[in-house]
Design an enzyme around this catalytic site. Sequence first.
Site, mmCIF file in Angstrom:
data_model
loop_
_atom_site.group_PDB
_atom_site.id
_atom_site.type_symbol
_atom_site.label_atom_id
_atom_site.label_comp_id
_atom_site.label_asym_id
_atom_site.label_seq_id
_atom_site.Cartn_x
_atom_site.Cartn_y
_atom_site.Cartn_z
ATOM 1 N N HIS A 72 36.536 -60.429 -36.416
ATOM 2 C CA HIS A 72 36.001 -59.901 -35.151
ATOM 3 C C HIS A 72 34.509 -59.636 -35.301
ATOM 4 O O HIS A 72 34.108 -58.917 -36.209
ATOM 5 C CB HIS A 72 36.719 -58.592 -34.762
ATOM 6 N N TYR A 201 37.561 -49.917 -26.857
ATOM 7 C CA TYR A 201 37.570 -48.460 -27.003
ATOM 8 C C TYR A 201 37.212 -47.887 -25.633
ATOM 9 O O TYR A 201 36.144 -48.169 -25.105
ATOM 10 C CB TYR A 201 36.527 -47.990 -28.017
ATOM 11 N N PRO A 293 40.943 -41.607 -36.911
ATOM 12 C CA PRO A 293 40.948 -43.080 -36.999
ATOM 13 C C PRO A 293 40.007 -43.792 -36.025
ATOM 14 O O PRO A 293 39.876 -45.000 -36.087
ATOM 15 C CB PRO A 293 42.405 -43.446 -36.724
ATOM 16 N N LYS A 297 37.883 -45.946 -40.403
ATOM 17 C CA LYS A 297 37.278 -45.748 -41.731
ATOM 18 C C LYS A 297 38.277 -45.347 -42.824
ATOM 19 O O LYS A 297 37.974 -45.459 -44.002
ATOM 20 C CB LYS A 297 36.212 -44.646 -41.635
ATOM 21 N N TYR A 385 30.050 -49.116 -38.083
ATOM 22 C CA TYR A 385 31.384 -49.659 -37.820
ATOM 23 C C TYR A 385 31.749 -50.758 -38.826
ATOM 24 O O TYR A 385 32.862 -50.790 -39.333
ATOM 25 C CB TYR A 385 31.463 -50.215 -36.391
HETATM 26 P P1 FAS Z 1 48.527 -43.130 -48.294
HETATM 27 O O1 FAS Z 1 48.894 -41.823 -47.636
HETATM 28 O O2 FAS Z 1 48.586 -44.387 -47.504
HETATM 29 O O3 FAS Z 1 49.476 -43.380 -49.563
HETATM 30 C C1 FAS Z 1 49.810 -42.308 -50.426
HETATM 31 C C2 FAS Z 1 51.112 -42.683 -51.125
HETATM 32 O O4 FAS Z 1 51.435 -41.619 -52.032
HETATM 33 C C3 FAS Z 1 52.275 -42.801 -50.146
HETATM 34 O O5 FAS Z 1 52.990 -43.987 -50.394
HETATM 35 C C4 FAS Z 1 53.122 -41.560 -50.433
HETATM 36 O O6 FAS Z 1 54.495 -41.789 -50.252
HETATM 37 C C5 FAS Z 1 52.803 -41.313 -51.891
HETATM 38 N N1 FAS Z 1 53.018 -39.913 -52.293
HETATM 39 C C6 FAS Z 1 52.793 -38.791 -51.566
HETATM 40 N N2 FAS Z 1 53.114 -37.700 -52.303
HETATM 41 C C7 FAS Z 1 53.539 -38.150 -53.521
HETATM 42 C C8 FAS Z 1 53.989 -37.513 -54.702
HETATM 43 N N3 FAS Z 1 54.087 -36.184 -54.777
HETATM 44 N N4 FAS Z 1 54.346 -38.271 -55.756
HETATM 45 C C9 FAS Z 1 54.247 -39.637 -55.701
HETATM 46 N N5 FAS Z 1 53.823 -40.314 -54.590
HETATM 47 C C10 FAS Z 1 53.479 -39.549 -53.524
HETATM 48 N N6 FAS Z 1 43.036 -45.555 -41.098
HETATM 49 C C11 FAS Z 1 42.341 -46.486 -40.420
HETATM 50 O O7 FAS Z 1 41.345 -47.003 -40.954
HETATM 51 N N7 FAS Z 1 42.734 -46.884 -39.147
HETATM 52 C C12 FAS Z 1 43.855 -46.347 -38.552
HETATM 53 O O8 FAS Z 1 44.215 -46.707 -37.430
HETATM 54 C C13 FAS Z 1 44.616 -45.379 -39.236
HETATM 55 N N8 FAS Z 1 45.756 -44.856 -38.671
HETATM 56 C C14 FAS Z 1 46.455 -43.876 -39.360
HETATM 57 C C15 FAS Z 1 47.627 -43.299 -38.815
HETATM 58 C C16 FAS Z 1 48.330 -42.304 -39.511
HETATM 59 C C17 FAS Z 1 49.588 -41.675 -38.910
HETATM 60 C C18 FAS Z 1 47.876 -41.872 -40.777
HETATM 61 C C19 FAS Z 1 48.593 -40.754 -41.520
HETATM 62 C C20 FAS Z 1 46.716 -42.446 -41.322
HETATM 63 C C21 FAS Z 1 46.018 -43.457 -40.625
HETATM 64 N N9 FAS Z 1 44.881 -44.063 -41.160
HETATM 65 C C22 FAS Z 1 44.167 -45.011 -40.508
HETATM 66 C C23 FAS Z 1 44.427 -43.715 -42.453
HETATM 67 C C24 FAS Z 1 45.269 -44.480 -43.441
HETATM 68 O O9 FAS Z 1 45.175 -45.859 -43.195
HETATM 69 C C25 FAS Z 1 44.781 -44.090 -44.813
HETATM 70 O O10 FAS Z 1 43.367 -44.092 -44.889
HETATM 71 C C26 FAS Z 1 45.357 -44.948 -45.907
HETATM 72 O O11 FAS Z 1 46.749 -44.947 -45.776
HETATM 73 C C27 FAS Z 1 44.896 -44.348 -47.232
HETATM 74 O O12 FAS Z 1 45.645 -44.909 -48.216
HETATM 75 P P2 FAS Z 1 46.078 -44.034 -49.485
HETATM 76 O O13 FAS Z 1 44.911 -43.274 -49.985
HETATM 77 O O14 FAS Z 1 46.780 -44.986 -50.386
HETATM 78 O O15 FAS Z 1 47.089 -42.915 -48.926
HETATM 79 C C1 PHB Z 2 44.398 -50.190 -35.347
HETATM 80 O O1 PHB Z 2 44.461 -51.399 -35.048
HETATM 81 O O2 PHB Z 2 45.388 -49.545 -35.762
HETATM 82 C C2 PHB Z 2 43.081 -49.466 -35.218
HETATM 83 C C3 PHB Z 2 41.928 -50.205 -34.964
HETATM 84 C C4 PHB Z 2 40.705 -49.540 -34.843
HETATM 85 C C5 PHB Z 2 40.666 -48.161 -34.964
HETATM 86 C C6 PHB Z 2 41.836 -47.417 -35.227
HETATM 87 C C7 PHB Z 2 43.043 -48.081 -35.355
HETATM 88 O O3 PHB Z 2 39.479 -47.515 -34.830
#
Ligand code: FAS
Ligand code: PHB
Length: 391
Positions: A72, A201, A293, A297, A385
């Site tokens: 994109h 957006y 989000p 980032k 971005y």
């Molecule tokens: P994660 O949370 O992905 O992974 C951590 C891992 O550790 C998980 O598998 C968990 O099960 C495990 N864990 C937890 N406790 C533990 C323990 N005690 N022992 C062992 N393992 C354990 N980012 C974006 O850029 N765009 C988005 O749209 C976006 N949407 C999101 C929506 C939601 C609901 C959430 C919560 C986050 C979102 N994020 C988004 C951010 C997300 O993408 C994170 O930045 C990304 O998952 C980070 O990855 P990790 O650091 O690996 O953490």
């Molecule tokens: C998504 O596709 O999940 C998404 C894209 C851009 C954002 C947040 C989430 O800023």
Amino acid sequence: MKTQVCIVGAGPSGLLLGALLAKAGIDHVIVERQSADYVLGRIRAGVLEQVTTDLLVEAGVGERMQREGLVHDGFDLLFKGTRHRIDLRALTGGKVVTVYGQTEVTRDLMQARQAQQLPTYYEAQNVAIHGIDGESPKVSFRRGGVETEIECEFIAGCDGYHGVSRQSVPQRAIKTFEKVYPFGWLGVLADVPPVSHELIYANTERGFALCSMRSATRSRYYIQCPVDEPLEKWSDDAFWDELKLRLDPHARERLVTGPSIEKSVAPLRSFVAEPMRFGRLFLAGDAAHIVPPTGAKGLNLATGDVKYLSEALIEYFIEKREAGIAHYSSRCLSRVWKAERFSWWFTSLMHRFPESGEFGQKIQEAELDYLVGSVAASTSLAENYVGLPLQ
Ligand code: FAS
Ligand code: PHB
């Protein structure tokens, strides 16, 4: 059991770190609380910065992303009923982003790890961290009814915001910064073609909306909602009707609706823990920081941490030097805070804050008008971005 590095968490941070350590021949294991299917079932990020796509290629897991990812070079801002395109490629001298779901990144990392038969302990219960101030820290856990203890030289806390790693640090040694936003995002994933070929957006009187995608046949939509919104209040039809009210007429006409395959409400917060290193324990990704989000980032910050941490550990084990380890936290936090600022700014610009009153609303409208009318302001948005360069 002994190893050089014990990684806690098999989300994108832990899996990517494991892939980079494996490539450098550094002994490591991953301990994950959930099952592999559960980890894959989480629907999260969608937009990858060049730093992230480069790192996935470097880790040897970028092939499908390069084939299926959608490049994109711009996105639309929609406000007062009109769309304004932010031309990322032109404003940043050629930089772009790639739309490729975090689920697919995780799948690619998991499959590569499985093919290399690297040790990954899923469904580990009661994971605990010990001795981070000593030279042989340990990670203990219970799995299949068996207590296990892993002795290592370093622990990488990649276990997300609710993980055990940050909780294992003595309160006196850590400082946290937090802002909780007065709303959440109601997200829907559906196998319908995206309403537009780029992201939209939207800042509307009814609140924020985001039109995103995972492929040419799978769309991801979000609308701003009250933070404690009960999911059962939102039937698919109710969601589509509300989304239509937040789109411009052209998009409203083109919107293809269908049954949701995932629907969830995510709270929005900004959070940073400082420092990101405590003796032999390093924090990476969501274990150390959270962004709203809006700026896409979260995942990209996590991969930046992993880049720095993998370099530091490789330098320690292979070159016997400790500079990378000593500077890990400050290197990460310099990038983290800039992304926190951008994510807070973009969230403040695009969401409705009734508590800010009519004056606050007028200021927001003036900032949007200025933004789309100024090359300097649009360039600032665009360069944040696409992602600031790694230092
Ligand atoms: P994660 O949370 O992905 O992974 C951590 C891992 O550790 C998980 O598998 C968990 O099960 C495990 N864990 C937890 N406790 C533990 C323990 N005690 N022992 C062992 N393992 C354990 N980012 C974006 O850029 N765009 C988005 O749209 C976006 N949407 C999101 C929506 C939601 C609901 C959430 C919560 C986050 C979102 N994020 C988004 C951010 C997300 O993408 C994170 O930045 C990304 O998952 C980070 O990855 P990790 O650091 O690996 O953490
Ligand atoms: C998504 O596709 O999940 C998404 C894209 C851009 C954002 C947040 C989430 O800023």
